[in-house]
Structures are given as C-alpha cells and as structure tokens.
Design an enzyme around this catalytic site. Sequence first.
Site, mmCIF file in Angstrom:
data_model
loop_
_atom_site.group_PDB
_atom_site.id
_atom_site.type_symbol
_atom_site.label_atom_id
_atom_site.label_comp_id
_atom_site.label_asym_id
_atom_site.label_seq_id
_atom_site.Cartn_x
_atom_site.Cartn_y
_atom_site.Cartn_z
ATOM 1 N N VAL A 238 12.940 -29.058 -55.450
ATOM 2 C CA VAL A 238 11.712 -29.849 -55.404
ATOM 3 C C VAL A 238 11.988 -31.258 -55.928
ATOM 4 O O VAL A 238 12.581 -31.432 -56.993
ATOM 5 C CB VAL A 238 10.601 -29.171 -56.228
ATOM 6 C CG1 VAL A 238 9.342 -30.019 -56.249
ATOM 7 C CG2 VAL A 238 10.312 -27.794 -55.642
ATOM 8 N N THR A 285 14.149 -27.624 -59.833
ATOM 9 C CA THR A 285 13.806 -29.043 -59.841
ATOM 10 C C THR A 285 14.990 -29.860 -59.354
ATOM 11 O O THR A 285 16.137 -29.426 -59.402
ATOM 12 C CB THR A 285 13.457 -29.548 -61.252
ATOM 13 O OG1 THR A 285 14.665 -29.666 -62.037
ATOM 14 C CG2 THR A 285 12.481 -28.640 -61.960
ATOM 15 N N ASP A 286 14.711 -31.065 -58.892
ATOM 16 C CA ASP A 286 15.775 -32.050 -58.748
ATOM 17 C C ASP A 286 16.140 -32.505 -60.163
ATOM 18 O O ASP A 286 15.507 -32.103 -61.146
ATOM 19 C CB ASP A 286 15.308 -33.221 -57.877
ATOM 20 C CG ASP A 286 16.472 -33.925 -57.171
ATOM 21 O OD1 ASP A 286 17.610 -33.844 -57.676
ATOM 22 O OD2 ASP A 286 16.235 -34.574 -56.134
ATOM 23 N N ALA A 287 17.168 -33.339 -60.283
ATOM 24 C CA ALA A 287 17.661 -33.756 -61.600
ATOM 25 C C ALA A 287 16.529 -34.340 -62.445
ATOM 26 O O ALA A 287 15.806 -35.229 -61.997
ATOM 27 C CB ALA A 287 18.781 -34.770 -61.437
#
Length: 577
Positions: A238, A285-287
């Site tokens: 995401v 999650t993305d970073a």
Amino acid sequence: MKKMVDLKAKPFYLSEKKIQWVEDTIKNMTLDEKIGQLFINLTLQRDPETLDKLINKYHIGGVRWQGGTLEEIYEQNRYFQEHSKIPVLIAANCEAGGNGAVSEGTFIATGAACGASKTSDTVRAMARVGAMEARSVGCNWTFAPVCDVVSNWRNTIVNTRAFGNDPELVAERSLAYMEEMNRAGLACAAKHFPGDGSEERDQHLVMGCNDLSTEEWNRSFGKVYKKLIDAGLQSVMVGHICQRAYTKKFNPEIKDEDILPATLSPELLQGLLRGQLGFNGLIVTDATHMAGLTSAADRKHAVQGVVAAGCDMILFFNDHEEDIAYLREGIEDGTITEERLDDALHRILGLKAHLGLDELVFPNREDLKIVGCEEHHRLAEQAADESITLVKDTQKILPVDPEKKKRVLLYFIESAPVSSVDGADPAKKLLVEELEKAGFEVTAPKDYYEYEMESPSKFNKFRMMEHESREEFKKNTNLVLFVIDMKGYAKENNTRLTYSVSHSHEIPWFVREVPTVAVSLNYTNHLYDVPMMKTFVNAYGSTPEYIRKLVEKLTGKSEFKGRYNDLVWCDRWDTRL
C-alpha cells in the site's frame, strides 16, 4: 476469537496441518515476538551481532536489505533462517530482473520495456530470471509487480517501472509476472495501491493523490487489482497515496483535511481493498520513512495507525526500540485491538506457511551459479531486441549507414552523479565502443561533470559554453547522436531532461545543421523537452545488451520491434512533427 482471515481460502489455501502450525506458533509467541512479526527490517549491516539482535531481541518478521555481495547476501539470509525461531519473509524488489535482489543479478527489462514488447515473453523472462536469481539467495517474496497505470505523462516515479497506460495491458503483464514468480515459489506484493501514475508527484516527498473518480478508478486500477486478486495475489503493498473519491464514498462525512494516505485509511484498506475487491491476503506498507506518511502523522501515530487501519506488516523501522515501544503502547491502550493484532499475525504466519516456511529448506550454495549466467544475459538481449521502440523518424534518416555518415558526434546527457567517485555514466563508454565496432568514428565531448572529476575549476562551466564555427562543424560531423540517460529517485517530484550547465553546448543547436538522432535510455517522455528532434528512440535500458541492440537497430541490422503508447507525445502537437 473470530478471525477476519480465512486461511483455507485464496490466496493461502492452507491445509489443516499448516493451519495448525500457524495456530500453535501464534499461541506460543510472547507479546514481544508478536510485535516483532509485524516489522520488516532494512538490513545494512551483516555481522553476527547485528543479525542476532534482529532475531533474538526484535524478533523481526521480514527482511529486505541494501548493499552486499552475492556471497554476503546468501550468508545473511541463511543466518536469518537458521537462527530465527520463526522463519522470516525475505523480500527483494525484482521489478526488472535479478538485479533487484543482488547487484550481480541480471537486468532483463523495465516495466516500460515489458509494456513495449508485443507479447508477454519479455515480462515472463524478466520475472523468471528475477525469481531464479532471488530464490538462489533465499528470497521468498518480491515487492512487485508494479501494477500502476500511468495516465499522466509527467509522472516519472513509475514511468519506467509500470507496464503502461492501458489497464488491460497492465493487468495482462502483471498476471504474467505473478504466474512466473509463483511458479518459482515466490509470493508477490502488487504495488502501489490505490495506484500511482495518475499524478506527477512522488510519495517519497509528499502524500500522493490519486484523484480519479470512483468510476474512473474502477475502469483503471480497480480492473487491474481485481484481476490479480481473483488470480490469487498473495499480498498488496500500500502506497502513501490517498484516494479522495473512494474515501468519501465509504465515509461521506469526512472532511478534506482528514483524508489520509491509504496506509492510514480504513476506508481504503477495509472498505475498498478488503471489502469491495475481496482481498484476503497480506497487506504491507510501503517504506515508512517516506514523506507521504510522515507528513500525515507523527511517527508514533503512524506506526500505530497503519496497523489499526488494516496493514499487517510495517516496511522498515526508524528506531527499533522506539517503534516497538510505540506499537506496544498502541496495543496496550486499545488503539490496535487484540482482534486486529491477531488478524495480522494470522496473515503473516499464513503467508509463511503458504510459502512452505513451516518446513523450510534453505537453497543450496550451488544455486548461486545461476546468478548472472550466460542464459540469463541471452534473455536480456532478447528483451532488448523485442522492446526498443522507434517513436518517430519524420526526417527518414534511419537506418544510418556508417560508410555514408561515418563521423558521429555523441552528446550524452546524464544525470548529475551522486558523487564524483562514481565517475561518469558507464553507458557512455559502452555506447562509444559499440558505435566504433559498427564502423563509426565517434567524438564524445566531456560534460561538465566529467571536467569537474578530472580537474575542478570555476572555468569548467565556460568550457561547456564554447562553440566551434558552424561551417567547421558541418565539415567534421555527419551525424549527431543525442542520447539521454536521466535518472531520478526521491529527490524531485518528476525528473526532466537537465543539461549539465546553463547555456551548455549540449543544448540542441545542431538539429538544423546536420542530421540528428535522439535516444532515451530511460524515461519515455523526453520529447516534451526536445520536440525539435525528428528522429526519436526509446531504448529502455543502458546495459550492454540494450546498448548493443540499440546500435544494431540504428544501423538497420535489426528491425525496431517495440511499440509506444500515446504518452510519448506528452499532450503536445509539436512532439509529433
């Protein structure tokens, strides 16, 4: 306690035995171990002391890394799996081949190159090579496919990483990628939900905004994600990207100032992804160091909020002790309910069981010989052959005969190097060598960066402004090859053609003096900045295979096989001339 996840169903398909392993593992975990499972560590140091702390103190659930040789990465990953109480998810960014796992890996093709190829052979080769090379060092998870739909020509964040602007094509290529990865035993994390490519800003720098209407989103990103989910997609990454229309659909009373990126949005995670699209897999999650998230919440509330909203795993720590304390506090004060934590753990352990980590056998060291092997480089050359695209040749100069246009002036426009230690773009030397092999006599002027590396001086700027007489130039030059290799990442919202100094002699003063051919080795939208170029090629890569095939095609020894989409024209009439 009722669990939201169904481990017997798609995409887990777990047997009763594997479900029992999940249940027993969770039952025997301490709270510290449960919290650790939610984190994916970015591993930069590989000494036993560091790895032991990650395993035994922080109890990480997953790992990604940067740097390290092939042998070092293999040993790192083997150490994780042999010493962890619960096997870890080991992820790589195999968006273009095995080079996304290890530096010695094989670059096959970008998403844009896969989209330009007329069949799915290129993307299948890219995924297959990426899977084999990543798997050899112990990877079991790839943060791909990039299933963004690029509708905004200004977007350079996913310009080359995505497959294109047609949802049907993006879905087809994404499915082909997923099939190859799954066949090799790797899970996929499709990204960047709810979708990048409709705007030009970079979520590394600002919260992204997917501003499509719900109907437009359904026809675009929705179509892609639904096809992947229906086909058994295991996980979704995401992005820190909001989707205003859908947020308001699921929460009509929400104010604009309260709209959040998808990573923090229950409307998008529970309402759209889990509910409307029926996704039963793992959400990561993305970073979390990206400004798209940090601008939306302070670290404490971001760490707690992404899990509370519905993300199952958090990509990267900021500070191990602090982040774990934040998550623990969120669990203890009820921000993260016991049911939500339990659900996340079942999805994480469910994915591990799905991948066979409950009965883990680490790859044999002999498998490393597959990385960068001759066969993989042959596939890279084939991908280059299938994808390199002639966008236009309105002056009808191609193919170029080295006997008739022997003296070539090569202007190579590169991004500013991160450090002078890096040296000039190696693709420039590769290109000179291939042109000379083809029979050309090549002059390749230094750019400002090369002058500075050679001898820093305030006068180097003025050297870049010098011009010879036009008549002398025409006498000495039969052809100008204007090659662009701009690259950008998490530095500016979009990357455009940039000359090394102002008023540089690189700026195309020569197009009306001698025939000129322009080539992009990376981004596909450079015609906006050089519409005066009458011949333009998108080559999609700067590796030896792509440079070699490019020269073959320019000289007529190989036909151009790639196809472009209308974004290359950048919504301009003059780019088509």
